[in-house]
Design a protein around this motif. Structure first.
Motif, PDB file in Angstrom:
ATOM      1  N   ALA A 275     -21.148 -25.121   6.513  1.00 31.56           N
ATOM      2  CA  ALA A 275     -21.249 -25.027   7.977  1.00 31.56           C
ATOM      3  C   ALA A 275     -22.475 -24.206   8.368  1.00 31.56           C
ATOM      4  O   ALA A 275     -23.227 -24.585   9.275  1.00 31.56           O
ATOM      5  N   TYR A 276     -22.705 -23.093   7.667  1.00 29.09           N
ATOM      6  CA  TYR A 276     -23.890 -22.276   7.971  1.00 29.09           C
ATOM      7  C   TYR A 276     -25.177 -23.012   7.638  1.00 29.09           C
ATOM      8  O   TYR A 276     -26.157 -22.966   8.385  1.00 29.09           O
ATOM      9  N   ALA A 277     -25.164 -23.695   6.494  1.00 32.78           N
ATOM     10  CA  ALA A 277     -26.385 -24.397   6.066  1.00 32.78           C
ATOM     11  C   ALA A 277     -26.783 -25.463   7.075  1.00 32.78           C
ATOM     12  O   ALA A 277     -27.953 -25.564   7.469  1.00 32.78           O
ATOM     13  N   VAL A 278     -25.811 -26.250   7.545  1.00 39.32           N
ATOM     14  CA  VAL A 278     -26.153 -27.351   8.460  1.00 39.32           C
ATOM     15  C   VAL A 278     -26.408 -26.826   9.874  1.00 39.32           C
ATOM     16  O   VAL A 278     -27.192 -27.390  10.628  1.00 39.32           O
ATOM     17  N   LEU A 284     -26.401 -28.224  14.021  1.00 42.52           N
ATOM     18  CA  LEU A 284     -25.057 -28.809  14.191  1.00 42.52           C
ATOM     19  C   LEU A 284     -24.020 -27.725  13.947  1.00 42.52           C
ATOM     20  O   LEU A 284     -24.035 -27.049  12.914  1.00 42.52           O
ATOM     21  N   PHE A 285     -23.080 -27.614  14.877  1.00 40.82           N
ATOM     22  CA  PHE A 285     -22.076 -26.542  14.852  1.00 40.82           C
ATOM     23  C   PHE A 285     -20.712 -27.184  14.563  1.00 40.82           C
ATOM     24  O   PHE A 285     -20.098 -27.753  15.464  1.00 40.82           O
ATOM     25  N   LEU A 286     -20.281 -27.115  13.297  1.00 35.65           N
ATOM     26  CA  LEU A 286     -19.137 -27.932  12.874  1.00 35.65           C
ATOM     27  C   LEU A 286     -17.831 -27.165  12.778  1.00 35.65           C
ATOM     28  O   LEU A 286     -17.808 -25.958  12.545  1.00 35.65           O
ATOM     29  N   GLY A 287     -16.730 -27.903  12.902  1.00 31.39           N
ATOM     30  CA  GLY A 287     -15.409 -27.384  12.583  1.00 31.39           C
ATOM     31  C   GLY A 287     -15.213 -27.343  11.074  1.00 31.39           C
ATOM     32  O   GLY A 287     -16.047 -27.864  10.315  1.00 31.39           O
ATOM     33  N   THR A 288     -14.099 -26.768  10.627  1.00 33.54           N
ATOM     34  CA  THR A 288     -13.928 -26.542   9.186  1.00 33.54           C
ATOM     35  C   THR A 288     -13.761 -27.846   8.405  1.00 33.54           C
ATOM     36  O   THR A 288     -14.349 -28.007   7.333  1.00 33.54           O
ATOM     37  N   SER A 289     -12.958 -28.779   8.921  1.00 35.94           N
ATOM     38  CA  SER A 289     -12.751 -30.015   8.150  1.00 35.94           C
ATOM     39  C   SER A 289     -14.040 -30.831   8.110  1.00 35.94           C
ATOM     40  O   SER A 289     -14.315 -31.513   7.112  1.00 35.94           O
ATOM     41  N   ALA A 290     -14.827 -30.773   9.175  1.00 34.32           N
ATOM     42  CA  ALA A 290     -16.114 -31.470   9.197  1.00 34.32           C
ATOM     43  C   ALA A 290     -17.030 -30.881   8.124  1.00 34.32           C
ATOM     44  O   ALA A 290     -17.682 -31.611   7.367  1.00 34.32           O
ATOM     45  N   ALA A 291     -17.056 -29.556   8.053  1.00 37.08           N
ATOM     46  CA  ALA A 291     -17.926 -28.886   7.074  1.00 37.08           C
ATOM     47  C   ALA A 291     -17.448 -29.168   5.651  1.00 37.08           C
ATOM     48  O   ALA A 291     -18.256 -29.345   4.729  1.00 37.08           O
ATOM     49  N   ALA A 292     -16.139 -29.222   5.450  1.00 36.29           N
ATOM     50  CA  ALA A 292     -15.589 -29.512   4.113  1.00 36.29           C
ATOM     51  C   ALA A 292     -15.943 -30.947   3.704  1.00 36.29           C
ATOM     52  O   ALA A 292     -16.345 -31.190   2.557  1.00 36.29           O
ATOM     53  N   ALA A 293     -15.805 -31.879   4.650  1.00 42.39           N
ATOM     54  CA  ALA A 293     -16.157 -33.273   4.346  1.00 42.39           C
ATOM     55  C   ALA A 293     -17.645 -33.376   4.035  1.00 42.39           C
ATOM     56  O   ALA A 293     -18.059 -34.100   3.121  1.00 42.39           O
ATOM     57  N   LEU A 294     -18.449 -32.607   4.769  1.00 40.88           N
ATOM     58  CA  LEU A 294     -19.900 -32.647   4.550  1.00 40.88           C
ATOM     59  C   LEU A 294     -20.254 -32.064   3.178  1.00 40.88           C
ATOM     60  O   LEU A 294     -21.134 -32.584   2.488  1.00 40.88           O
ATOM     61  N   TYR A 295     -19.557 -30.997   2.771  1.00 46.58           N
ATOM     62  CA  TYR A 295     -19.779 -30.421   1.432  1.00 46.58           C
ATOM     63  C   TYR A 295     -19.586 -31.519   0.375  1.00 46.58           C
ATOM     64  O   TYR A 295     -20.415 -31.694  -0.524  1.00 46.58           O
ATOM     65  N   ALA A 296     -18.481 -32.259   0.495  1.00 48.38           N
ATOM     66  CA  ALA A 296     -18.195 -33.320  -0.479  1.00 48.38           C
ATOM     67  C   ALA A 296     -19.236 -34.442  -0.378  1.00 48.38           C
ATOM     68  O   ALA A 296     -19.676 -34.978  -1.407  1.00 48.38           O
ATOM     69  N   ALA A 297     -19.641 -34.763   0.858  1.00 45.10           N
ATOM     70  CA  ALA A 297     -20.626 -35.842   1.039  1.00 45.10           C
ATOM     71  C   ALA A 297     -21.957 -35.481   0.377  1.00 45.10           C
ATOM     72  O   ALA A 297     -22.651 -36.351  -0.161  1.00 45.10           O
TER      73      ALA A 297
END
Ligand code: PMP
Length: 331
Positions: A275-278, A284-297
């Protein structure tokens, strides 16, 4: 005036698909990282799609009378979407909130005038009362059977998103086709997390029909990032559940491993780092599940076999409902 909209319902869906060019380079991705920005929905999350679709289905089936009461079990976002549409359509809403839901979710629901109920209201262990302290957590969640019994007693309509076919249907009809169109019919991998599984199941079903070679990656909270009796206070990823390794009888209708090809476990801390990196790379200011999905992506997009491919990741909401959690509280 042709440019006007006349209801928030017209603002559901048609969310942007953004290539994260700067983040992609910074993270040394080989694939194109395409983010479906679901916080562009009117109450700020992907669940507006399902909420509107389920409300329409209930009205069409005659399950909702004018001025009637809707009951839902939710981690928050479905409740917030239902609250907005219930307000403009003239229904009342009562919500059984899942444990661990962020304070902002409770406060938003209260702002909409939603009654927050818990298992005691459902079982009759104490008289039904308005909750005066939105941050109070009940000792346990009400079961689906208890909620159903409560609805039979009070005459309310139980929306039950975990078993409501209009939930995945919303994504089959809208999220999937939007992604297909915006990628010019070129999606190789879909990455998402699951709460009810409605988003992933509905979107994957549509995209697989278009491209049978589609790979679906289901992201779930790592065992270290789940609430347990020993660790009742771990920071969680709001709104999502594990799927792989969970006994069959504990999975809801759409929360099933079958519709995915692979599972990636993500820790809450890894989601925070992403979340911090993006946030810094793209704003982009993301929620936790968005950031978790992005980590996996990102992990998927770094694989040599995915060179030049299109990896679509669904980002369910933004960071506004997480400011009270540890997520953005450092630095
Ligand atoms: N992320 C967040 C923040 C959510 O609130 C939800 C819904 N609970 C999801 C992901 C998962 O969506 P779905 O229920 O469609 O699987």
């Amino acid at each position: 005036m042709a440019g006007l909209v006349h209801s928030i319902e017209e603002l559901v869906g048609h969310t942007p698909l953004m290539e994260l060019d700067r983040f992609e380079r910074q993270q040394r991705c080989k694939a194109h990282l395409l983010a479906k920005l679901e916080y562009f929905n009117p109450t700020g999350s992907v669940k507006d799609r399902a909420a509107l679709s389920m409300l329409n289905a209930a009205e069409e089936a005659g399950w909702l009378q004018p001025g009637g009461t809707i009951v839902e079990q939710t981690s928050g976002n479905t409740g917030i979407g239902l609250a907005a549409f219930a307000a403009e359509r003239g229904y009342r809403l009562e919500v059984f909130l899942e444990r661990g839901a962020s304070l902002e979710r409770r406060l938003l629901l209260q702002a909409y005038g939603v009654r927050l109920l818990d298992y005691k209201d459902a079982t009759g262990e104490r008289p039904e009362t308005e909750r005066t302290h939105p941050w109070q957590e009940p000792e346990r969640e009400a079961t689906l059977e208890e909620i159903a019994a409560y609805c039979r007693r009070t005459g309310a309509y139980f929306n039950n998103q975990a078993a409501n076919p209009a939930n995945p249907e919303a994504h089959y009809r809208t999220t999937g086709p939007e992604i297909w169109q915006d990628t010019e019919e070129n999606v190789d991998v879909l990455v998402c997390m699951a709460g009810t599984g409605g988003t992933g199941f509905g979107t994957a079903r549509y995209l697989r029909e278009q491209n049978p070679a589609l790979k679906v990656v289901l992201v779930q909270p790592h065992p270290d990032s789940r609430l347990t009796a020993e660790h009742p206070d771990v920071p969680i990823i709001d709104g999502v559940l594990p799927v792989y390794g969970v006994p069959e009888n504990e999975l809801s209708d759409y929360l099933r491993p079958e519709w995915s090809d692979e599972c990636i476990n993500v820790r809450t801390g890894e989601a925070y780092e992403t979340a911090y990196a993006v946030l810094h790379a793209e704003g982009l200011f993301l929620g936790t599940s968005a950031a978790a999905a992005l980590y996996a992506a990102v992990q998927v997009s770094r694989r040599p076999e995915n060179q030049g491919k299109n990896v679509v990741v669904i980002l369910p909401d933004n960071g506004m409902k997480y400011l009270s959690t540890p997520m953005y509280r450092r630095r």
